[in-house]
Scaffold this motif. Structure first.
Motif, PDB file in Angstrom:
ATOM      1  N   VAL A 105       0.811  -1.167  -0.003  1.00 27.43           N
ATOM      2  CA  VAL A 105       0.162   0.015   0.105  1.00 27.43           C
ATOM      3  C   VAL A 105       0.865   1.212  -0.152  1.00 27.43           C
ATOM      4  CG1 VAL A 105      -1.728   1.181   1.129  1.00 27.43           C
ATOM      5  CG2 VAL A 105      -1.950  -1.173   1.284  1.00 27.43           C
ATOM      6  N   GLY A 106       0.616   2.098  -0.947  1.00 26.76           N
ATOM      7  CA  GLY A 106       1.659   3.471  -0.945  1.00 26.76           C
ATOM      8  C   GLY A 106       0.773   4.610  -1.746  1.00 26.76           C
ATOM      9  N   ALA A 107       1.594   5.253  -1.639  1.00 20.09           N
ATOM     10  CA  ALA A 107       1.092   6.544  -2.346  1.00 20.09           C
ATOM     11  C   ALA A 107       2.054   7.385  -2.946  1.00 20.09           C
ATOM     12  CB  ALA A 107       0.334   7.592  -1.381  1.00 20.09           C
ATOM     13  N   VAL A 108       1.761   8.229  -4.316  1.00 20.94           N
ATOM     14  CA  VAL A 108       3.051   8.980  -4.770  1.00 20.94           C
ATOM     15  C   VAL A 108       2.271  10.066  -5.270  1.00 20.94           C
ATOM     16  CG1 VAL A 108       4.385   6.861  -5.648  1.00 20.94           C
ATOM     17  CG2 VAL A 108       2.251   7.754  -6.899  1.00 20.94           C
ATOM     18  N   THR A 109       3.148  11.119  -5.876  1.00 20.50           N
ATOM     19  CA  THR A 109       2.833  12.285  -6.273  1.00 20.50           C
ATOM     20  C   THR A 109       2.937  12.233  -7.785  1.00 20.50           C
ATOM     21  OG1 THR A 109       3.515  13.537  -4.338  1.00 20.50           O
ATOM     22  CG2 THR A 109       2.922  14.954  -6.154  1.00 20.50           C
ATOM     23  N   ASP A 110       1.968  11.985  -8.346  1.00 25.57           N
ATOM     24  CA  ASP A 110       1.835  12.085 -10.092  1.00 25.57           C
ATOM     25  C   ASP A 110       1.919  13.319 -10.627  1.00 25.57           C
ATOM     26  OD1 ASP A 110       1.441  10.180 -12.480  1.00 25.57           O
ATOM     27  OD2 ASP A 110       0.097  11.862 -12.667  1.00 25.57           O
ATOM     28  N   PRO A 111       2.721  13.710 -11.505  1.00 18.58           N
ATOM     29  CA  PRO A 111       2.900  15.139 -12.283  1.00 18.58           C
ATOM     30  C   PRO A 111       1.421  15.366 -13.108  1.00 18.58           C
ATOM     31  CG  PRO A 111       4.032  13.393 -13.452  1.00 18.58           C
ATOM     32  CD  PRO A 111       3.618  12.650 -12.223  1.00 18.58           C
ATOM     33  N   THR A 112       0.419  14.567 -13.307  1.00 18.54           N
ATOM     34  CA  THR A 112      -0.535  15.083 -13.959  1.00 18.54           C
ATOM     35  C   THR A 112      -1.970  14.941 -12.776  1.00 18.54           C
ATOM     36  OG1 THR A 112      -0.143  14.093 -15.964  1.00 18.54           O
ATOM     37  CG2 THR A 112      -2.322  14.393 -15.511  1.00 18.54           C
ATOM     38  N   PHE A 113      -1.624  13.925 -12.030  1.00 15.41           N
ATOM     39  CA  PHE A 113      -3.055  13.687 -11.210  1.00 15.41           C
ATOM     40  C   PHE A 113      -2.716  14.267  -9.729  1.00 15.41           C
ATOM     41  CE2 PHE A 113      -3.769  10.669 -14.771  1.00 15.41           C
ATOM     42  CZ  PHE A 113      -4.757  11.223 -15.149  1.00 15.41           C
ATOM     43  N   GLY A 114      -1.694  14.488  -9.309  1.00 12.85           N
ATOM     44  CA  GLY A 114      -1.167  14.953  -7.969  1.00 12.85           C
ATOM     45  C   GLY A 114      -1.173  13.578  -7.003  1.00 12.85           C
ATOM     46  N   LYS A 115      -1.709  13.542  -5.945  1.00 11.74           N
ATOM     47  CA  LYS A 115      -1.635  12.419  -5.240  1.00 11.74           C
ATOM     48  C   LYS A 115      -2.657  11.224  -5.582  1.00 11.74           C
ATOM     49  CE  LYS A 115       0.892  15.091  -2.450  1.00 11.74           C
ATOM     50  NZ  LYS A 115       2.355  14.753  -2.414  1.00 11.74           N
ATOM     51  N   VAL A 116      -1.874  10.106  -5.695  1.00  8.81           N
ATOM     52  CA  VAL A 116      -2.540   8.864  -6.050  1.00  8.81           C
ATOM     53  C   VAL A 116      -2.133   8.013  -5.011  1.00  8.81           C
ATOM     54  CG1 VAL A 116      -2.922   9.633  -8.423  1.00  8.81           C
ATOM     55  CG2 VAL A 116      -0.824   8.179  -7.613  1.00  8.81           C
ATOM     56  N   VAL A 117      -3.130   7.159  -4.677  1.00  6.26           N
ATOM     57  CA  VAL A 117      -2.688   6.076  -3.673  1.00  6.26           C
ATOM     58  C   VAL A 117      -2.725   4.787  -4.216  1.00  6.26           C
ATOM     59  CG1 VAL A 117      -5.320   5.357  -3.269  1.00  6.26           C
ATOM     60  CG2 VAL A 117      -3.537   4.783  -1.640  1.00  6.26           C
ATOM     61  N   ALA A 118      -1.899   3.966  -4.138  1.00  3.97           N
ATOM     62  CA  ALA A 118      -1.471   2.620  -4.836  1.00  3.97           C
ATOM     63  C   ALA A 118      -1.526   1.269  -4.108  1.00  3.97           C
ATOM     64  CB  ALA A 118      -0.152   2.478  -5.407  1.00  3.97           C
ATOM     65  N   PHE A 119      -2.192   0.177  -4.543  1.00  6.36           N
ATOM     66  CA  PHE A 119      -2.366  -1.110  -3.713  1.00  6.36           C
ATOM     67  C   PHE A 119      -1.973  -2.295  -4.872  1.00  6.36           C
ATOM     68  CE2 PHE A 119      -4.615  -4.822  -3.412  1.00  6.36           C
ATOM     69  CZ  PHE A 119      -4.589  -5.486  -2.143  1.00  6.36           C
ATOM     70  N   GLY A 120      -1.420  -3.239  -4.387  1.00  5.85           N
ATOM     71  CA  GLY A 120      -0.841  -4.693  -5.220  1.00  5.85           C
ATOM     72  C   GLY A 120      -0.458  -5.368  -4.409  1.00  5.85           C
ATOM     73  N   THR A 172       6.639   1.907  -4.486  1.00  3.78           N
ATOM     74  CA  THR A 172       5.616   2.403  -5.107  1.00  3.78           C
ATOM     75  C   THR A 172       5.599   3.543  -6.106  1.00  3.78           C
ATOM     76  OG1 THR A 172       4.579   2.252  -2.725  1.00  3.78           O
ATOM     77  CG2 THR A 172       3.416   3.828  -4.373  1.00  3.78           C
ATOM     78  N   GLY A 173       6.848   4.194  -5.706  1.00  3.77           N
ATOM     79  CA  GLY A 173       7.033   5.371  -6.923  1.00  3.77           C
ATOM     80  C   GLY A 173       7.725   4.606  -8.229  1.00  3.77           C
ATOM     81  N   ALA A 174       8.565   3.591  -7.992  1.00  5.86           N
ATOM     82  CA  ALA A 174       8.986   2.919  -9.237  1.00  5.86           C
ATOM     83  C   ALA A 174       7.749   2.262 -10.104  1.00  5.86           C
ATOM     84  CB  ALA A 174      10.046   1.771  -8.631  1.00  5.86           C
ATOM     85  N   LEU A 175       6.738   1.861  -9.599  1.00  8.86           N
ATOM     86  CA  LEU A 175       5.952   1.209 -10.282  1.00  8.86           C
ATOM     87  C   LEU A 175       4.894   2.299 -10.724  1.00  8.86           C
ATOM     88  CD1 LEU A 175       5.088  -1.571  -7.474  1.00  8.86           C
ATOM     89  CD2 LEU A 175       6.036  -2.074  -9.848  1.00  8.86           C
ATOM     90  N   ALA A 176       4.901   3.543 -10.375  1.00  8.71           N
ATOM     91  CA  ALA A 176       3.950   4.350 -10.900  1.00  8.71           C
ATOM     92  C   ALA A 176       4.141   5.187 -12.102  1.00  8.71           C
ATOM     93  CB  ALA A 176       3.761   5.466  -9.649  1.00  8.71           C
ATOM     94  N   GLY A 177       4.438   4.189 -13.170  1.00  9.92           N
ATOM     95  CA  GLY A 177       4.719   4.871 -14.229  1.00  9.92           C
ATOM     96  C   GLY A 177       3.649   5.813 -14.748  1.00  9.92           C
ATOM     97  N   ASP A 178       3.828   6.644 -15.588  1.00  8.17           N
ATOM     98  CA  ASP A 178       2.596   7.565 -16.023  1.00  8.17           C
ATOM     99  C   ASP A 178       1.487   6.819 -16.510  1.00  8.17           C
ATOM    100  OD1 ASP A 178       4.361   9.676 -15.395  1.00  8.17           O
ATOM    101  OD2 ASP A 178       5.001  10.058 -17.521  1.00  8.17           O
ATOM    102  N   ASP A 179       1.949   5.796 -17.635  1.00  6.69           N
ATOM    103  CA  ASP A 179       0.832   4.999 -18.211  1.00  6.69           C
ATOM    104  C   ASP A 179      -0.060   4.106 -17.406  1.00  6.69           C
ATOM    105  OD1 ASP A 179      -0.695   4.674 -20.787  1.00  6.69           O
ATOM    106  OD2 ASP A 179      -0.342   2.733 -20.147  1.00  6.69           O
ATOM    107  N   ALA A 180       0.543   3.642 -16.347  1.00  5.85           N
ATOM    108  CA  ALA A 180      -0.206   2.863 -15.325  1.00  5.85           C
ATOM    109  C   ALA A 180      -1.046   3.445 -14.403  1.00  5.85           C
ATOM    110  CB  ALA A 180       0.874   2.048 -14.390  1.00  5.85           C
ATOM    111  N   VAL A 181      -0.824   4.963 -14.071  1.00  4.99           N
ATOM    112  CA  VAL A 181      -1.807   5.762 -13.383  1.00  4.99           C
ATOM    113  C   VAL A 181      -2.749   6.234 -14.405  1.00  4.99           C
ATOM    114  CG1 VAL A 181      -1.906   7.961 -12.136  1.00  4.99           C
ATOM    115  CG2 VAL A 181       0.280   6.610 -11.950  1.00  4.99           C
ATOM    116  N   TYR A 182      -2.450   6.507 -15.302  1.00  3.85           N
ATOM    117  CA  TYR A 182      -3.355   7.302 -16.419  1.00  3.85           C
ATOM    118  C   TYR A 182      -4.344   5.896 -16.704  1.00  3.85           C
ATOM    119  CZ  TYR A 182      -1.875  11.512 -18.681  1.00  3.85           C
ATOM    120  OH  TYR A 182      -1.744  12.983 -18.824  1.00  3.85           O
ATOM    121  N   ASP A 183      -4.044   4.550 -16.875  1.00  3.45           N
ATOM    122  CA  ASP A 183      -5.006   3.805 -17.218  1.00  3.45           C
ATOM    123  C   ASP A 183      -5.986   3.563 -16.014  1.00  3.45           C
ATOM    124  OD1 ASP A 183      -5.670   1.776 -19.171  1.00  3.45           O
ATOM    125  OD2 ASP A 183      -4.919   0.268 -17.754  1.00  3.45           O
TER     126      ASP A 183
END
Length: 711
Positions: free
Chosen positions: A128-143, A504-515
């Motif tokens: 469980v994590g969170a990153v700061t995406d340049p397009t969407f700002g704060k996003v939370v991640a799970f996997g 989390t940051g390494a996994l948060a590629g732009d397209d993964a977040v966009y999708d």
């Protein structure tokens, strides 16, 4: 939920005062405690004796980890020991860890060693994590977590803060979702506790923008709860918001005058063929725009039979749009005049701005526009079409087939592909808009307008990026319940190359977040340009489905198998045919045919068999959508099949029974004409493919679910 924000603020302020970008484990513990994030019992030992005393109090076995603001990756530094079961092992491990850390980085500040309760074996490791995406700002991640997280990359994202429902949807959004429900005798995890953890992490980063990354990995999820075994937090300066935001009313007000203008001025209009200003003027005039057209050129008195003005300030009356067809270096001065005139919209066709490195020039025109309240479309665009207004404000070929589809593109080349597709397929459009550099107006402005436009039933957008992802999501969420939004996001494979300080940051590629975020917004993401255009053309044709039961009726067994594969690939459900319906279908097909689903009527059957089975599929309320597979025979020629299908579908729709019907036609070239005939009459049909009609049906279903029409 209650949080101790003051405790978090104290930790963050202290770390930032020291110029640090990473928090130590004890600092991370204070923050997780403040937000109710469950972590193992632990303490900080500055000596071997303190480590032994802590371990004895916590209870064996324990884990020891180096604590240093200068060592982020503790394992790489030899700074971790696990499974320690005695005081002697703890004492020895303390000395070894400190020695390893000093060997790894002689200058590292060592604050001590973290003594942590070791989590018993068992449970599912997740991240469980969170990153700061340049397009969407704060996003939370799970996997899925643990050592394989970066290999499997089975992770999903949502905007932060996330709701409980959104957090629960994340648990079902990974490929290995079944693992969380318990497989092969394993216990299911506590879904409520895991969702609560996701919500708390998302709330933390939303409340404190300077937290740039959070990484809880692994989190051990069991039937009785969750526990975050390792916590990593990175901090930095909150990203400043530079884009000006407009209210919904302001957007609709300016967009109405852009898309439904009464008066247009062409800055740089010309009598000389081959000039952009000449092409724009000709398109406006020849396209039949009923409003006023004012050419602006200081060196001409008359352009194409219309009085020319030296500047826009000389134009009498109000002007809704100024279309620029002058070199980039002259734009700022002319834009000042547009502002003084009170013109609300400037359409900037010229190139030579940020796309060529002229960022200062682009910043200058944006500042001028904001000062005067002018909205900018472009620069570096082909213009735009508003067909219901007979408006063709572009230097490209005209297009005037009116219809329900709004199309936008960030690229001029893609815009021309859109135009060519529309012309070839006779797709009726409400608008085609170029966005170019998006110095001001962008996708969320257009989406806000098209969402309210009664002439538009489907919006399709090609984009390379979003300036303000959250504004786009907000606009999409307001639009999707009423009409589909299709997006082609370019640059899918270029993402993920940025440096990151956590898993989390390494996994948060732009397209993964966009999708994931686009899906969260209810947007239909098209895999390619042709799919985007086909979805846009087809979705307004199909009625919304009322349920999940899809039935295939085919004249060829091979097509039936391929259509079945396509059904699964597109997330649709083949209906399990009940006995009474199976018997009803069998009455119309030969003994060597096959009922069930697909219903195989075989290739040699006359038109009456196709008609009878289609009628049955439309009449039975348990069937919600039909997929037709036609095989070209002389017994039932393509146009005969097309005419009977269109007639039956129209008859049922006239009776109030409107189900989505798509068709795949296999045969000689005559099937092309038959498909066009069907498409024009409300049946989405394609020749030579079993995948495309089902993909369109799948897109319609995805929209229906996002719009709340299906559960």
């Amino acid at each position: 939920m209650t949080y101790d924000n003051d405790a978090v603020r104290a930790v963050l302020d202290a770390a930032r005062a020291e110029g640090r970008t990473a928090l130590t484990a004890p600092e991370g513990k204070r923050i997780t405690d403040a937000y109710g994030i469950p972590t193992p019992a632990e303490g900080l030992a500055e000596s071997a004796d303190e480590a032994v005393a802590l371990a004895d109090r916590i209870g064996f076995p324990v884990v020891l980890k180096i604590v240093s603001p200068d060592i982020l990756h503790k394992t790489d530094a030899g700074g971790v020991r696990v499974g320690l079961t005695s005081c002697a092992e703890v004492r020895s491990a303390f000395t070894t860890i400190v020695d390893n850390a000093r060997s790894y980085d002689a200058d590292a500040r060592i604050q001590g060693v973290q003594v942590q309760q070791m989590i018993p074996d068992g449970g599912q490791e997740v991240i469980v994590g969170a990153v700061t995406d340049p397009t969407f700002g704060k996003v939370v991640a799970f996997g899925l977590g643990g050592v394989l997280v970066e290999v499997l990359k089975d992770i999903t994202f949502r905007l932060a803060p996330a709701t409980e429902d959104e957090a629960l949807s994340m648990l079902d959004g990974i490929r290995a979702a079944e693992v969380l429900r318990g497989v092969r005798g394993g216990e299911a995890v506590d879904r409520a506790a895991l969702a609560d953890l996701i919500v708390r992490v998302s709330r933390l980063v939303a409340d404190f923008p300077e937290i740039t990354e959070v990484d809880l990995n692994p989190v051990f999820a069991t039937a009785s709860g969750v526990l975050a075994a390792d916590v990593r937090l990175l901090i930095g300066d909150p990203a400043p918001r530079t884009r000006r935001r407009y209210s919904r009313e302001e957007i609709l007000g300016s967009m109405r005058r852009l898309m439904q203008p009464r008066s247009v001025a062409v800055v740089g209009a010309s009598n000389e063929q081959g000039k952009i200003g000449n092409s724009v003027m000709r398109n406006l005039i020849d396209g039949g725009f009923p409003g006023e057209i004012h050419p602006v050129n200081p060196k001409a008195d008359d352009i194409l039979g219309r009085k020319a003005y030296k500047t826009v300030t000389d134009v009498p009356g109000e002007v809704d749009v100024a279309v620029f067809a002058i070199p980039a270096k002259f734009v700022p001065a002319a834009l000042e005049e547009v502002g003084r005139k009170g013109i609300p919209n400037a359409v900037l066709i010229p190139s030579g701005f940020a796309e060529t490195g002229e960022h200062e020039l682009q910043d200058r025109i944006v500042a001028i526009a904001e000062e005067h309240g002018v909205r900018l479309l472009g620069p570096n665009i082909y213009g735009y079409y508003s067909t219901w207004q007979d408006l063709c404000a572009t230097f490209c070929t005209p297009y005037d087939v009116k219809g329900p589809v709004a199309l936008t593109s960030q690229s001029g080349g893609i815009g021309m592909a859109i135009l060519g597709f529309a012309r070839t397929t006779r797709t009726g459009v409400s608008a085609i808009v170029g966005l170019g550099n998006k110095s001001d107006l962008d996708e969320d402005d257009l989406l806000t307008w098209f969402g309210e436009d009664d002439r538009t039933q489907c919006i399709a957008m090609h984009l390379e990026d979003l300036k303000d992802g959250r504004a786009f999501v907000e606009a999409a969420r307001a639009t999707v319940p009423r009409k589909p939004v299709v997006v082609l996001k370019a640059g899918r494979t270029a993402a993920g190359a940025k440096a990151a300080g956590s898993h989390t940051g390494a996994l948060a590629g732009d397209d993964a977040v966009y999708d994931d975020i686009l899906r969260q917004a209810g947007v239909i993401r098209a895999p390619g340009l042709n799919e985007m255009l086909e979805y846009a053309r087809a979705l307004p044709v199909l009625p919304a489905p009322q349920g999940d039961n899809v039935v295939i009726i085919t004249g060829a067994g091979g097509s039936g198998v391929l259509l079945s594969d396509a059904i699964v690939d597109n997330g649709l459900s083949l209906m399990e045919i009940p006995e009474d319906l199976d018997a009803a279908f069998r009455r119309f097909i030969p003994p060597f045919g096959a009922a069930g689903n697909p219903v195989d009527i075989t290739g040699g059957e006359p038109p009456s068999t196709y008609e009878a089975t289609i009628r049955l599929g439309l009449a039975d309320p348990r069937i919600h959508a039909l997929v037709l597979g036609y095989w070209h025979t002389i017994v039932t020629p393509p146009m005969v099949f097309a005419e009977l299908t269109a007639r039956v579908v129209e008859e049922f729709r006239a009776r109030g029974i409107a189900k989505p019907v798509v068709a795949s036609l296999a045969g000689d070239t005559e099937v092309e004409e038959a498909c066009a005939y069907l498409f024009e009459r409300g049946v989405v049909a394609y020749p030579y493919t079993t995948e495309k009609p089902v993909a369109v049906l799948g897109a319609k279903y995805r929209w229906a679910r996002s719009a709340g029409l299906l559960t």
